[in-house]
Design a protein around this motif. Structure first.
Motif: not given
Length: 492
Positions: A96-112
């Motif tokens: 949720s923190e990453a989504l709030r800072r401008g990342a998409s759901q796919t980008t969050v997955g790539f961070v993991f």
């Protein structure tokens, strides 16, 4: 009639013996007796003419363990707890923190996922060159790097947008190198210290892994509410530095240098059919383990109005059930005859449990067997946890048996190769899980993503069954008679 003594004789004995792992062969002269280390509480001696004698051997016990073994065991246990806490603490709040800072759901997955992609490459390197660089140095420096990266990650609270995303990838990638280093060495050390009880020891170690998984998500959620984004990362970073100090003082020196010729080639190892099958199962298992990390928290918050600490409790439940069953799975996994059965049944139950996460539209819309309720997801978590342990407990042991059956010597270098290979394909699965699940969730939603992963697991189970049947048929068709009497019987 005198039997020929060479690789042609040794190979059938290795392939046919049920309890074999360790092979002690003299390359200059073949002894009259070939002794195989046991994976149960018995040692079986196979004589050249095919006869077997059995003698009792005491199993694993901390009471009978040497001081060196005890130090190694508890140092790795503390490392497993700290490392898992460092990894799992972000799950209840980071998406949720990453989504709030401008990342998409796919980008969050790539961070993991980028963490595991770098770990994939690191496992190959560290597994091969662990004895050249020095295992103790690799272990301590890996923990230090992981702790430093955790502290740096906390400072990302002061960034936004593209800067936040770019530094997430950079720091997670560097942290992955440190984690890959210390995980490879820790597994190698345990294998070297407890060669006849690998699965039992690792099953007990999974308790500490489970404790780290249990403690980190709820504590991470609480720390996030108390001190914001940086406090959880500063906390686990400090824990990793404490772990680094403990390892520097207590971990025993390791026998890195090996004498004599040995084949520890990665390409040779990966040509073994059983290793190929096991690597595939490893990818499937860890992609399933990791697929919930970036997607469960946003889904649970949206659908069931859960807070970050409450999502942390769900991950706590997963870790608690997993740790509860881990020692039992470890005890069974040291018995070679149960390995394929445990893997097959574990994958089948894991496939069924994954359908309950969401839950799958196949169960709610098409068949209308289940409601779309939070308790269904909790039941799915409870089903997933023990089935995951049933499969995981066997994977490392099966790779060791395959290396031994192929004639590779059971020394520290081989253990490092097996540990690195296992870590590599574990990382591959850990990369595919969050990245694929994030893409699927963004397009189709979590229920359909869970359905896809369930089918993926079921397909892998069918491949394991097919491989096992084919392997048994091949062994029976190519079995050689073990005595002169059997050979004469076949001729007549």
């Amino acid at each position: 009639m005198e039997q020929e003594k060479g690789d042609s004789e040794t190979s059938p004995l290795l392939n046919g013996h049920i309890g074999s792992r360790h092979v002690q062969l003299d390359t200059d002269s073949t002894p009259d007796v070939v002794t195989y280390g046991s994976v149960t509480d018995e040692n079986t001696k196979v004589v050249a003419n095919g006869t077997e004698t059995t003698e009792k051997k005491e199993g694993f016990s901390c009471v009978r363990a040497s001081k060196r073994q005890i130090l190694s065991f508890f140092c790795v246990a503390f490392l497993n707890f700290s490392g898992m806490a460092c990894y799992a603490i972000i799950t209840p709040f980071f998406p949720s923190e990453a989504l709030r800072r401008g990342a998409s759901q796919t980008t969050v997955g790539f961070v993991f996922g980028c963490f595991s992609a770098v770990q994939f490459l690191g496992g190959l390197v560290f597994g091969k060159f662990i004895t050249t660089v020095g295992s103790r140095f690799v272990l301590i420096s890996g923990v230090f790097v992981a702790g430093s990266c955790s502290l740096l990650f906390g400072l990302l609270e002061y960034t936004e947008g593209t800067t936040f995303i770019a530094f997430c990838f950079a720091i997670r990638s560097m942290e992955a190198l440190g984690v890959s280093a210390h995980l490879t060495v820790a597994t190698t050390i345990l294998t070297h210290e407890f060669p006849n009880d690998i699965a039992k020891v690792m099953g007990i170690q999974e308790i500490f892994v489970g404790l780290g998984m249990m403690a980190a998500p709820p504590i991470g959620g609480v720390l996030y509410n108390l001190g914001g984004f940086k406090l959880p990362f500063f906390t686990v970073g400090g824990l990793m530095f404490c772990c680094c100090a403990v390892l520097a003082v207590l971990v025993p020196p390791q026998v890195d240098k090996q004498e004599g010729k040995r084949d520890v080639s990665l390409l040779y190892f990966l040509r073994i059919p059983t290793v190929i099958m096991t690597c595939g199962v490893t990818v499937v298992l860890f992609s399933t383990i990791e697929y919930l990390n970036p997607v469960l928290q946003p889904y649970a918050t949206k659908e069931f109005n859960l807070t970050s600490p409450q999502v942390g409790l769900i991950f706590l439940l997963l870790a608690c059930v997993y740790a509860l069953f881990a020692p039992a799975w470890g005890w069974l996994a040291d018995k070679k005859k149960y390995a394929r059965i445990m893997m097959t049944l574990g994958l089948l139950v894991l496939s069924a449990g994954t359908l309950l996460i969401g839950p799958s539209p196949l169960l709610t819309d098409y068949v209308t067997l289940l409601p779309k309720a939070l308790w269904i997801n909790i039941v799915g978590i409870v089903v997933i946890a023990p089935s995951t342990g049933s499969v995981l407990a066997n994977l490392f042991n099966v790779m060791l048996w395959a290396a031994s059956d192929a004639g590779m010597e059971t020394d520290f270098a081989t253990y490092g190769l097996v540990s690195g290979t296992f870590g590599t394909f574990m990382a591959m699965g850990s990369f595919l899980g969050p990245t694929v699940s994030s893409a699927l969730v963004e397009r189709f939603g979590l229920p359909w993503a869970s359905t896809a992963f369930s089918g993926y697991i079921l397909f892998s189970m069918l491949l394991v069954v097919t491989f096992t049947i084919g392997e048994n048929v091949y062994k029976r068709c190519h079995a050689e008679p073990s005595t002169e009497e059997e050979a004469e019987g076949l001729l007549t």
